[in-house]
Design an enzyme around this catalytic site. Sequence first.
Site, PDB file in Angstrom:
ATOM      1  N   ASN A 170     -19.020  35.313   4.191  1.00 51.71           N
ATOM      2  CA  ASN A 170     -18.298  36.348   3.450  1.00 51.71           C
ATOM      3  C   ASN A 170     -19.251  37.499   3.154  1.00 51.71           C
ATOM      4  O   ASN A 170     -20.425  37.465   3.542  1.00 51.71           O
ATOM      5  CB  ASN A 170     -17.682  35.769   2.173  1.00 51.71           C
ATOM      6  N   LYS A 195      -7.571  29.494 -12.441  1.00 56.10           N
ATOM      7  CA  LYS A 195      -8.822  28.938 -11.922  1.00 56.10           C
ATOM      8  C   LYS A 195      -9.645  28.307 -13.037  1.00 56.10           C
ATOM      9  O   LYS A 195     -10.207  27.221 -12.861  1.00 56.10           O
ATOM     10  CB  LYS A 195      -9.638  30.021 -11.211  1.00 56.10           C
ATOM     11  N   LYS A 246     -10.696  24.434 -12.785  1.00 56.50           N
ATOM     12  CA  LYS A 246     -12.106  24.062 -12.592  1.00 56.50           C
ATOM     13  C   LYS A 246     -12.680  23.295 -13.771  1.00 56.50           C
ATOM     14  O   LYS A 246     -13.608  22.508 -13.617  1.00 56.50           O
ATOM     15  CB  LYS A 246     -12.948  25.313 -12.341  1.00 56.50           C
TER      16      LYS A 246
END
Length: 400
Positions: A207, A336, A340
């Site tokens: 990336n 998220k 997580k």
Amino acid sequence: MRARVILIIGGGIAAYKSLELIRLLRKRDIAVECVLTESATHFVTPLSVQGLSGAPVHTALLSLAEDSQMDHIALSRSADLLVICPATANLLARMAHGFADDLATTLLLATDTPVMIAPAMNVRMWQHPATQENLRLLQARGCLFVGPDDGEMACGEFGPGRLSEPEAIASAIEDALFSRKPLSGRHVLVTAGPTHEPIDPVRFIANHSSGKQGYAIAAACAQLGAQVTLISGPTALPCPAGVMRVDVITALDMLAACEAALPADCAICAAAVGDWRVTETAMQKRKKAGGEPPSLALVENPDILATLSRPGARRPSLVIGFAAETEALQDHAVAKKKRKGCDWLLANDVSTGTGVFGGEQNRILFLDGDTIEPWPAMPKTGVASALAARIAACFSSSPR
């Protein structure tokens, strides 16, 4: 003199820089007494070291010429800080495993004084698993590190292993001696940069992450006194002063390095970890075959942030994640953080046109518990300073 340092000079080509370090410390009104390993005497002379330090130079473990009061026990307790510069791979290994076969290693084994290490060695020696394991052992025992930097070696190779500049080492010594900083005594783990997931020996999945935000965070935490381990994917950035960097390539490498660096008080997952890797990496370059593109079977990579956030004895007290999004920033960030299990989350928009990937600016949406706080656009160094200050405030308000 404001303080006293014992400087242990190891036997590497970078030993000549220790002479400039002595000069800089004396200029800062810090007394310096030096110990040279036998190998070091091949690179700098005791006479030049004594001339600059203005103090006796010690080279032998057992010497009739030495004052009886200046044996290794007395010497080890006569200073406010022990500094090893340069610290060779051999000296690090002997120190890590408790050798006491010369004055330098005996001094290090006999001391309860804080120890600062400035490594310098060939890039392959620095990256060797044995050296990295020795570094982890020494860091776990509370040793402070300065560098090494990336740069050209005396051997002509380029990479991490170059001794930090004497000015940076002198500043780190001064900070260790005189600054009681809010993150002193805390171990902070930071991940940064991209991961590269190989397809074959030539190609990989990656990336656009430059690692700048993670590196800035590591530097900011170190400036507040933290012992920082930076787990870095492939970048072109120099290691921040006072930070120990561990270089990795893949997501699996990064997870293993993070787990090896534990325990830590705080983990900051700023790396842009690849979500998938190729199931089977080709041993040879994939060739075009009849014009049909090859199909790649992918498997999900381990979730480093979720792994570090799991409850358990080795979970850091504070786990902080990053979320790079291209749409619905707040909704995705909230989801998220919950998924997580981290304590804080910093979300940013990395869509085309924002200039965040590889740029100098960032705009953060900060999530702490049920609080969602937009931060104004600012340089990545500003984001790092703001985050480090919040971490320091969090720890100052909670017992160890």
